[in-house]
Write an enzyme that holds these catalytic residues in place. Sequence first.
Site, PDB file in Angstrom:
ATOM      1  N   HIS A 121       2.346   5.531   7.505  1.00 23.99           N
ATOM      2  CA  HIS A 121       3.756   5.246   7.805  1.00 23.99           C
ATOM      3  C   HIS A 121       4.605   5.060   6.549  1.00 23.99           C
ATOM      4  O   HIS A 121       5.667   4.443   6.615  1.00 23.99           O
ATOM      5  CB  HIS A 121       3.857   4.018   8.726  1.00 23.99           C
ATOM      6  CG  HIS A 121       3.316   4.267  10.103  1.00 23.99           C
ATOM      7  ND1 HIS A 121       2.931   3.259  10.970  1.00 23.99           N
ATOM      8  CD2 HIS A 121       3.097   5.444  10.779  1.00 23.99           C
ATOM      9  CE1 HIS A 121       2.494   3.795  12.103  1.00 23.99           C
ATOM     10  NE2 HIS A 121       2.585   5.115  12.014  1.00 23.99           N
ATOM     11  N   PRO A 240      -6.794 -11.521  16.579  1.00 22.63           N
ATOM     12  CA  PRO A 240      -6.876 -12.771  17.339  1.00 22.63           C
ATOM     13  C   PRO A 240      -6.687 -12.579  18.835  1.00 22.63           C
ATOM     14  O   PRO A 240      -7.072 -13.449  19.620  1.00 22.63           O
ATOM     15  CB  PRO A 240      -5.718 -13.625  16.778  1.00 22.63           C
ATOM     16  CG  PRO A 240      -5.245 -12.935  15.545  1.00 22.63           C
ATOM     17  CD  PRO A 240      -5.658 -11.489  15.644  1.00 22.63           C
ATOM     18  N   ALA A 257      -7.684 -11.940  10.213  1.00 27.18           N
ATOM     19  CA  ALA A 257      -8.375 -11.060   9.262  1.00 27.18           C
ATOM     20  C   ALA A 257      -8.808 -11.803   8.000  1.00 27.18           C
ATOM     21  O   ALA A 257      -9.879 -11.539   7.456  1.00 27.18           O
ATOM     22  CB  ALA A 257      -7.450  -9.896   8.889  1.00 27.18           C
TER      23      ALA A 257
HETATM   24  C1  BJW Z   1      -3.527 -10.317  13.321  1.00 28.23           C
HETATM   25  C2  BJW Z   1      -3.217 -11.420  12.596  1.00 28.23           C
HETATM   26  C3  BJW Z   1      -4.167 -11.810  11.679  1.00 28.23           C
HETATM   27  C4  BJW Z   1      -1.498 -11.038  13.937  1.00 28.23           C
HETATM   28  N1  BJW Z   1      -5.276 -11.123  11.576  1.00 28.23           N
HETATM   29  N2  BJW Z   1      -4.599  -9.588  13.266  1.00 28.23           N
HETATM   30  C5  BJW Z   1       2.251   8.710  22.646  1.00 28.23           C
HETATM   31  C6  BJW Z   1       2.431   7.773  23.630  1.00 28.23           C
HETATM   32  C7  BJW Z   1       3.563   6.964  23.640  1.00 28.23           C
HETATM   33  C8  BJW Z   1       4.552   7.070  22.649  1.00 28.23           C
HETATM   34  C9  BJW Z   1       4.369   8.010  21.673  1.00 28.23           C
HETATM   35  C10 BJW Z   1       3.248   8.797  21.678  1.00 28.23           C
HETATM   36  N3  BJW Z   1       3.309   9.619  20.587  1.00 28.23           N
HETATM   37  C11 BJW Z   1       4.446   9.339  19.913  1.00 28.23           C
HETATM   38  C12 BJW Z   1       5.133   8.370  20.559  1.00 28.23           C
HETATM   39  C13 BJW Z   1       6.438   7.804  20.158  1.00 28.23           C
HETATM   40  C14 BJW Z   1       6.341   6.766  19.089  1.00 28.23           C
HETATM   41  C15 BJW Z   1       5.540   5.596  19.616  1.00 28.23           C
HETATM   42  O1  BJW Z   1       4.377   5.438  19.378  1.00 28.23           O
HETATM   43  N4  BJW Z   1       6.231   4.687  20.313  1.00 28.23           N
HETATM   44  C16 BJW Z   1       5.601   3.483  20.843  1.00 28.23           C
HETATM   45  C17 BJW Z   1       6.545   2.298  20.651  1.00 28.23           C
HETATM   46  C18 BJW Z   1       5.255   3.696  22.280  1.00 28.23           C
HETATM   47  N5  BJW Z   1       5.754   7.320  17.873  1.00 28.23           N
HETATM   48  C19 BJW Z   1       6.513   7.903  16.963  1.00 28.23           C
HETATM   49  O2  BJW Z   1       7.698   8.058  17.107  1.00 28.23           O
HETATM   50  C20 BJW Z   1       5.809   8.460  15.735  1.00 28.23           C
HETATM   51  N6  BJW Z   1       6.229   9.789  15.489  1.00 28.23           N
HETATM   52  C21 BJW Z   1       5.899  10.802  16.262  1.00 28.23           C
HETATM   53  O3  BJW Z   1       5.143  10.689  17.197  1.00 28.23           O
HETATM   54  O4  BJW Z   1       6.484  11.959  15.901  1.00 28.23           O
HETATM   55  C22 BJW Z   1       6.266  13.132  16.675  1.00 28.23           C
HETATM   56  C23 BJW Z   1       6.885  14.265  15.904  1.00 28.23           C
HETATM   57  C24 BJW Z   1       6.102  15.369  15.597  1.00 28.23           C
HETATM   58  C25 BJW Z   1       6.684  16.420  14.878  1.00 28.23           C
HETATM   59  C26 BJW Z   1       8.017  16.372  14.482  1.00 28.23           C
HETATM   60  C27 BJW Z   1       8.791  15.255  14.779  1.00 28.23           C
HETATM   61  C28 BJW Z   1       8.218  14.204  15.499  1.00 28.23           C
HETATM   62  C29 BJW Z   1       6.225   7.688  14.490  1.00 28.23           C
HETATM   63  C30 BJW Z   1       5.774   6.286  14.509  1.00 28.23           C
HETATM   64  C31 BJW Z   1       6.286   5.570  13.249  1.00 28.23           C
HETATM   65  C32 BJW Z   1       6.023   4.081  13.306  1.00 28.23           C
HETATM   66  N7  BJW Z   1       6.727   3.461  12.265  1.00 28.23           N
HETATM   67  C33 BJW Z   1       6.676   1.992  12.163  1.00 28.23           C
HETATM   68  C34 BJW Z   1       7.805   1.533  11.222  1.00 28.23           C
HETATM   69  C35 BJW Z   1       7.443   1.801   9.777  1.00 28.23           C
HETATM   70  C36 BJW Z   1       8.478   1.254   8.860  1.00 28.23           C
HETATM   71  C37 BJW Z   1       8.693  -0.232   9.034  1.00 28.23           C
HETATM   72  O5  BJW Z   1       7.749  -1.028   8.914  1.00 28.23           O
HETATM   73  O6  BJW Z   1       9.829  -0.608   9.286  1.00 28.23           O
HETATM   74  O7  BJW Z   1       5.396   1.571  11.698  1.00 28.23           O
HETATM   75  S1  BJW Z   1       6.812   1.178  13.752  1.00 28.23           S
HETATM   76  C38 BJW Z   1       5.707  -0.137  13.367  1.00 28.23           C
HETATM   77  O8  BJW Z   1       4.561  -0.043  14.243  1.00 28.23           O
HETATM   78  C39 BJW Z   1       5.206   0.144  11.947  1.00 28.23           C
HETATM   79  C40 BJW Z   1       3.741  -0.175  12.086  1.00 28.23           C
HETATM   80  O9  BJW Z   1       2.994   0.480  11.065  1.00 28.23           O
HETATM   81  C41 BJW Z   1       3.412   0.322  13.470  1.00 28.23           C
HETATM   82  C42 BJW Z   1       2.195  -0.285  14.050  1.00 28.23           C
HETATM   83  O10 BJW Z   1       2.354  -1.669  14.222  1.00 28.23           O
HETATM   84  P1  BJW Z   1       1.133  -2.626  13.955  1.00 28.23           P
HETATM   85  O11 BJW Z   1       0.665  -2.489  12.572  1.00 28.23           O
HETATM   86  O12 BJW Z   1       0.115  -2.438  15.002  1.00 28.23           O
HETATM   87  O13 BJW Z   1       1.838  -4.075  14.045  1.00 28.23           O
HETATM   88  P2  BJW Z   1       2.203  -4.944  15.329  1.00 28.23           P
HETATM   89  O14 BJW Z   1       3.222  -5.914  14.869  1.00 28.23           O
HETATM   90  O15 BJW Z   1       2.517  -4.111  16.498  1.00 28.23           O
HETATM   91  O16 BJW Z   1       0.843  -5.693  15.685  1.00 28.23           O
HETATM   92  C43 BJW Z   1       0.282  -6.648  14.820  1.00 28.23           C
HETATM   93  C44 BJW Z   1      -1.091  -6.996  15.326  1.00 28.23           C
HETATM   94  O17 BJW Z   1      -1.683  -7.889  14.401  1.00 28.23           O
HETATM   95  C45 BJW Z   1      -1.092  -7.727  16.683  1.00 28.23           C
HETATM   96  O18 BJW Z   1      -2.074  -7.140  17.527  1.00 28.23           O
HETATM   97  C46 BJW Z   1      -1.488  -9.156  16.325  1.00 28.23           C
HETATM   98  O19 BJW Z   1      -2.257  -9.787  17.343  1.00 28.23           O
HETATM   99  C47 BJW Z   1      -2.321  -8.938  15.108  1.00 28.23           C
HETATM  100  N8  BJW Z   1      -2.406 -10.076  14.190  1.00 28.23           N
HETATM  101  N9  BJW Z   1      -1.945 -11.862  12.993  1.00 28.23           N
HETATM  102  C48 BJW Z   1      -5.483 -10.033  12.349  1.00 28.23           C
HETATM  103  N10 BJW Z   1      -3.934 -12.909  10.918  1.00 28.23           N
END
Ligand code: BJW
Length: 289
Positions: A121, A240, A257
Amino acid sequence: MTGPELAEAGRLLAAARRPVVFTGAGMSAESGVPTFRDAQTGLWQRYDPLELATPAAFRADPALVWGWYEARRHGVRRALPNPGHRAVAAIRARCPETVVITQNVDDLHERGGVPAPVRLHGSLFAPRCSACARPAPIPEDAAAPGDDAPPGDAAAPDGMPEPHAGPLTPPACAGCGAPVRPGVVWFGEALPSAALDAAVEAASGCDLLLTVGTSALVHPAAEIPLVAARLGAPVVQVNPVPTPLDAICAVNLRGPAGEVLPALVRAAWPDADAAWPDADAAWPDADAG
Ligand code: BJW
Ligand code: ZN
């Protein structure tokens, strides 16, 4: 997390030759970096990260979105790798073929001893032109309030500037004059193909996938553990709380973690206690790679 679960995960890790470590925002939570879905602080409480992290938000209000990323970049600059990052570096030191794939846009893996994680990302530290994609310099961290910066954006007592607290006009591209944007992947944008290919290849060939601190809600990144599981690799999860990945995991280690990963390293390699005791200084050198 129970003793038998940790022991089983330790056995799987000790037996692995090509592990993949797949990380999300929870990896950096204990460093004080809010997870993506955590409550935001200050001005940013009013905004939904799912809406700010979009090309449409940047087009509509570039200063709002640039200011949010500047605040987060400042926050990350002040954060330090936690024992979880060190443990990932320790896994890599034990298993040189380890591939670390991260969804995070911070640089805590690098500073924690993993020099080149696969970044799905993007990065807070790689701004580029929103029109011609020319890389742009990272803005100075010296306190330099702009016309729309709030007052009081001065150096903090520890010498680091205070996090930026509001909208901030993005710099103009030195080549074409268009606004510079954060070098991250927003919703609706394609992931960098080289990184996605490298991640799929590593997950396809791994003999263990360790998923850490991700909600597994965002695609296509969330499919990386599924690729490994489909091809027969055991998946171990550190979180967690339950996630959609629970069902495919050989072991679910419930906990933070920063505590679970060092315990897992010790379970896998009991002699690690001697090599990498708790004191940060004794862990593998963050610069050694
Ligand atoms: C602990 C802890 C501790 C707490 N120890 N754990 C298929 C199905 C449905 C939707 C889609 C799909 N395919 C695509 C989509 C659409 C979309 C999507 O997924 N939407 C969902 C919301 C449903 N995806 C996209 O749009 C992607 N692009 C795409 O598909 O393009 C297609 C395309 C092809 C060709 C041409 C053009 C287009 C792009 C996705 C980009 C995501 N970007 C972000 C922002 C980055 C910049 C920023 O940070 O501002 O990335 S979104 C955000 O989510 C960020 C993260 O990397 C990502 C994942 O989040 P993550 O890391 O899982 O964090 P959290 O906060 O969700 O969870 C934290 C976890 O930690 C929790 O579980 C806690 O319990 C845990 N935790 N403390 C261990 N101490
Ligand atoms: Zn340009």
